[in-house]
Design a protein around this motif. Structure first.
Motif, PDB file in Angstrom:
ATOM      1  N   PHE A 406     -18.095  -4.629  18.843  1.00  0.00           N
ATOM      2  CA  PHE A 406     -17.715  -3.227  19.017  1.00  0.00           C
ATOM      3  C   PHE A 406     -16.531  -3.042  19.962  1.00  0.00           C
ATOM      4  CE2 PHE A 406     -22.074  -2.784  17.490  1.00  0.00           C
ATOM      5  CZ  PHE A 406     -21.977  -1.711  16.624  1.00  0.00           C
ATOM      6  N   LYS A 407     -15.952  -4.138  20.463  1.00  0.00           N
ATOM      7  CA  LYS A 407     -14.858  -4.004  21.420  1.00  0.00           C
ATOM      8  C   LYS A 407     -13.657  -3.300  20.774  1.00  0.00           C
ATOM      9  CE  LYS A 407     -15.801  -7.269  25.026  1.00  0.00           C
ATOM     10  NZ  LYS A 407     -17.165  -7.478  24.659  1.00  0.00           N
ATOM     11  N   ARG A 408     -12.975  -2.492  21.570  1.00  0.00           N
ATOM     12  CA  ARG A 408     -11.841  -1.719  21.052  1.00  0.00           C
ATOM     13  C   ARG A 408     -10.682  -2.626  20.616  1.00  0.00           C
ATOM     14  NH1 ARG A 408     -12.089   3.791  21.820  1.00  0.00           N
ATOM     15  NH2 ARG A 408     -13.792   4.480  23.172  1.00  0.00           N
ATOM     16  N   ASN A 409     -10.599  -3.826  21.193  1.00  0.00           N
ATOM     17  CA  ASN A 409      -9.503  -4.713  20.807  1.00  0.00           C
ATOM     18  C   ASN A 409      -9.837  -5.579  19.589  1.00  0.00           C
ATOM     19  OD1 ASN A 409     -11.293  -6.550  21.866  1.00  0.00           O
ATOM     20  ND2 ASN A 409     -10.039  -7.095  23.642  1.00  0.00           N
ATOM     21  N   ASN A 410     -10.972  -5.317  18.975  1.00  0.00           N
ATOM     22  CA  ASN A 410     -11.349  -6.048  17.756  1.00  0.00           C
ATOM     23  C   ASN A 410     -10.453  -5.572  16.611  1.00  0.00           C
ATOM     24  OD1 ASN A 410     -12.525  -7.265  15.563  1.00  0.00           O
ATOM     25  ND2 ASN A 410     -14.495  -6.191  15.746  1.00  0.00           N
ATOM     26  N   LYS A 411      -9.632  -6.474  16.091  1.00  0.00           N
ATOM     27  CA  LYS A 411      -8.660  -6.108  15.053  1.00  0.00           C
ATOM     28  C   LYS A 411      -9.327  -5.625  13.770  1.00  0.00           C
ATOM     29  CE  LYS A 411      -5.085  -9.036  16.794  1.00  0.00           C
ATOM     30  NZ  LYS A 411      -3.718  -9.044  16.820  1.00  0.00           N
ATOM     31  N   GLU A 412     -10.609  -5.942  13.602  1.00  0.00           N
ATOM     32  CA  GLU A 412     -11.312  -5.513  12.399  1.00  0.00           C
ATOM     33  C   GLU A 412     -11.348  -3.989  12.302  1.00  0.00           C
ATOM     34  OE1 GLU A 412     -15.400  -6.709   9.992  1.00  0.00           O
ATOM     35  OE2 GLU A 412     -15.240  -7.109  12.139  1.00  0.00           O
ATOM     36  N   TRP A 413     -11.460  -3.329  13.462  1.00  0.00           N
ATOM     37  CA  TRP A 413     -11.492  -1.855  13.455  1.00  0.00           C
ATOM     38  C   TRP A 413     -10.137  -1.281  13.055  1.00  0.00           C
ATOM     39  CZ3 TRP A 413     -16.249  -1.160  13.153  1.00  0.00           C
ATOM     40  CH2 TRP A 413     -17.184  -1.735  14.013  1.00  0.00           C
ATOM     41  N   ILE A 414      -9.073  -1.957  13.456  1.00  0.00           N
ATOM     42  CA  ILE A 414      -7.728  -1.498  13.094  1.00  0.00           C
ATOM     43  C   ILE A 414      -7.490  -1.713  11.601  1.00  0.00           C
ATOM     44  CG2 ILE A 414      -5.251  -1.820  13.494  1.00  0.00           C
ATOM     45  CD1 ILE A 414      -5.997  -2.772  16.346  1.00  0.00           C
ATOM     46  N   GLU A 415      -7.900  -2.894  11.112  1.00  0.00           N
ATOM     47  CA  GLU A 415      -7.715  -3.208   9.690  1.00  0.00           C
ATOM     48  C   GLU A 415      -8.518  -2.267   8.796  1.00  0.00           C
ATOM     49  OE1 GLU A 415      -8.865  -7.257   9.524  1.00  0.00           O
ATOM     50  OE2 GLU A 415      -7.036  -7.991  10.528  1.00  0.00           O
ATOM     51  N   ALA A 416      -9.630  -1.787   9.321  1.00  0.00           N
ATOM     52  CA  ALA A 416     -10.475  -0.858   8.553  1.00  0.00           C
ATOM     53  C   ALA A 416     -10.006   0.591   8.710  1.00  0.00           C
ATOM     54  CB  ALA A 416     -11.931  -0.984   8.993  1.00  0.00           C
ATOM     55  N   ASN A 417      -8.884   0.784   9.444  1.00  0.00           N
ATOM     56  CA  ASN A 417      -8.338   2.135   9.695  1.00  0.00           C
ATOM     57  C   ASN A 417      -9.326   3.048  10.398  1.00  0.00           C
ATOM     58  OD1 ASN A 417      -5.732   1.777   8.534  1.00  0.00           O
ATOM     59  ND2 ASN A 417      -6.683   1.869   6.507  1.00  0.00           N
ATOM     60  N   ILE A 418     -10.107   2.420  11.286  1.00  0.00           N
ATOM     61  CA  ILE A 418     -11.041   3.198  12.110  1.00  0.00           C
ATOM     62  C   ILE A 418     -10.401   3.497  13.465  1.00  0.00           C
ATOM     63  CG2 ILE A 418     -13.250   3.092  13.337  1.00  0.00           C
ATOM     64  CD1 ILE A 418     -14.309   1.483  10.891  1.00  0.00           C
ATOM     65  N   LEU A 419      -9.742   2.482  14.046  1.00  0.00           N
ATOM     66  CA  LEU A 419      -9.001   2.659  15.291  1.00  0.00           C
ATOM     67  C   LEU A 419      -7.520   2.416  15.046  1.00  0.00           C
ATOM     68  CD1 LEU A 419     -11.233   0.776  17.929  1.00  0.00           C
ATOM     69  CD2 LEU A 419     -11.310   3.189  17.284  1.00  0.00           C
ATOM     70  N   ASP A 420      -6.686   3.012  15.916  1.00  0.00           N
ATOM     71  CA  ASP A 420      -5.261   2.728  15.832  1.00  0.00           C
ATOM     72  C   ASP A 420      -4.921   1.554  16.746  1.00  0.00           C
ATOM     73  OD1 ASP A 420      -5.132   3.702  18.454  1.00  0.00           O
ATOM     74  OD2 ASP A 420      -4.438   5.687  17.830  1.00  0.00           O
TER      75      ASP A 420
END
Length: 449
Positions: A406-420
């Protein structure tokens, strides 16, 4: 009825064109006499001097006359009944017979169970039957200068006309609640305008607790015009309805009554989120209400659209309720009880198993992780539904959460267009859609072993 004054002007013009055409006048009289019992002499008065005789005509009779003139002239632009009358008024007119007259009501009127609530202000209970009579007999009226909004129109002669701004959906909703018996009593406000005469408009008897509206008083609706009109409409559909409002009757000058209306308009409105919650018509509402009381989410659910981290709020009411509605199939109260019990257990497991993230160190955790972010409860609800559908115990959420970074620097969240790129959520709707997509794609059977 819509824009009565404009309709009357149009009728005056139409009558001036046909009143000397004997055949047309005879046909109109024949129709209204034979089918609706309106006396021939009454019709002749309307046609001879409409400016004098049409103003106070029963709305059903006005409809019938308008319909006849429309049929005879074919003037769609100025006389089409659809432009001026509601469907309910049309139906009433079609079954109207002059031998069955509505009750008349004249001033003075004395109300019982009255109390004084302020300077020149009194409170009474008032039935919808009394409201109907007062409106019909023009004792209670609309004053455009006292309404929050008014519609300004111009007639064919260029004269400015004012009429109440009525929202059809509001009228229908109030009427529907009255018919179903689900409308809650609320307060109406009427004003007995101060006149230049020495007579009193309102006479309060403190001994007998009565309030008398005296003869010649002009009584106007300050607040509640939709409710008054909806009450009339409901009574036309069910004459046996019983319902009481509370009415405050003031005795103010027009400027003072306008200031009263201004104060009403400044009252803090409910947020759309709170309105949705209070309405309580979702299957999820009783479930979230249980979670607020029976689970570790107690005191952690915000009533607003956003959450307040400083008081350890975790999720907004409507996000949680909408997620439950979206991802659980709930068709009955029984389903809601079963799902509710499972979700209580589920969120107890989630929050209790990760106390630092959800209880003791919420704000600090949020700086580095999205595990306790409001939006993530969409994902938790989807996981809960997957466990529920697979008949797996709620405690399996622990192993699922442990397997997600769940870390904010996890690139998976960026790739999923959840975080910028900065670790912040994308636009809310987009982020929420992508969160749902991500959690739906999880193979929980593999994750729980």
């Amino acid at each position: 009825m819509r824009d009565k004054e404009l309709l009357l002007d149009n009728l005056y013009s139409a009558i001036s064109l046909i009143k000397r055409k004997r055949k047309i006048v005879t046909e109109i009289k024949q129709q209204l006499v034979e089918h609706h019992g309106i006396m021939s002499g009454t019709i002749q008065e309307w046609l001879t001097n409409p400016e004098k005789n049409l103003e106070g005509v029963d709305i059903r009779e006005l409809y019938l006359l308008t319909e006849q003139l429309y049929l005879k002239t074919g003037d769609v632009e100025n006389l089409s009944p659809e432009k001026f009358f509601t469907e309910v008024e049309k139906k009433e007119a079609r079954i109207y017979h002059a031998s069955v007259k509505r009750n008349t009501l004249e001033l003075p009127i004395t109300f019982e169970h009255a109390t004084k609530v302020g300077n020149d202000a009194y409170m009474i209970p008032i039935s919808i039957q009394m409201i109907d009579l007062m409106l019909d007999n023009m004792i209670l009226d609309y004053d455009p200068e006292l309404q929050r909004e008014m519609t300004v129109t111009q007639d064919l002669k260029g004269n400015i006309r004012y009429q109440p701004t009525l929202v059809k959906s509001n009228l229908e909703q109030i009427c529907d609640h009255l018919l179903k018996g689900t409308l809650v009593p609320t307060t109406l406000v009427f004003n007995a305008a101060l006149s230049s005469s020495e007579d009193e408009e309102l006479v309060f008897d403190p001994k007998n607790l009565t309030l008398t509206v005296t003869k010649g008083t002009k009584l106007a609706v300050v607040d509640g015009f939709h409710r008054c009109r909806a009450s009339q409409r409901a009574l036309r559909l069910n004459s046996d309805l019983e319902f009481n409002f509370v009415a405050i009757i003031t005795n103010y000058s027009k400027p003072m009554a306008q200031r009263y209306q201004y104060q009403l308009s400044q009252q803090s409105p409910l947020s759309s989120d709170r309105v949705k919650q209070l309405k309580g018509d979702r299957h999820s509402d009783p479930i979230v209400n249980r979670l607020q009381v029976e689970s570790d989410l107690k005191d952690r659910i915000s009533q607003k659209g956003n959450i307040k981290p400083s008081v350890n709020q975790l999720v907004s009411y409507n996000l949680l309720a909408d997620s439950i509605d979206n991802y659980f199939t709930i068709n009955s109260n029984k389903d809601a009880k079963t799902v509710g019990s499972f979700l209580i257990e589920f969120f107890d497991e989630l929050i209790g198993s990760f106390p630092e993230e959800f209880i003791t160190n919420v704000s600090e955790t949020r700086k580095e992780s999205i595990i306790n972010e409001n939006n993530m409860f969409i994902g938790y609800t989807i996981i809960a539904n997957k466990l529920y559908q697979e008949n797996l115990p709620a405690e399996k959420i622990v192993s699922i959460v442990n397997s997600i970074d769940f870390k904010r620097n996890n690139k998976e969240w960026i790739e999923a267009n959840i975080l910028d790129e900065n670790g912040n959520f994308a636009k809310t709707d987009k982020a929420r859609d992508n969160i749902a997509k991500y959690f739906k794609s999880l193979d929980i059977l593999e994750m729980v072993g």
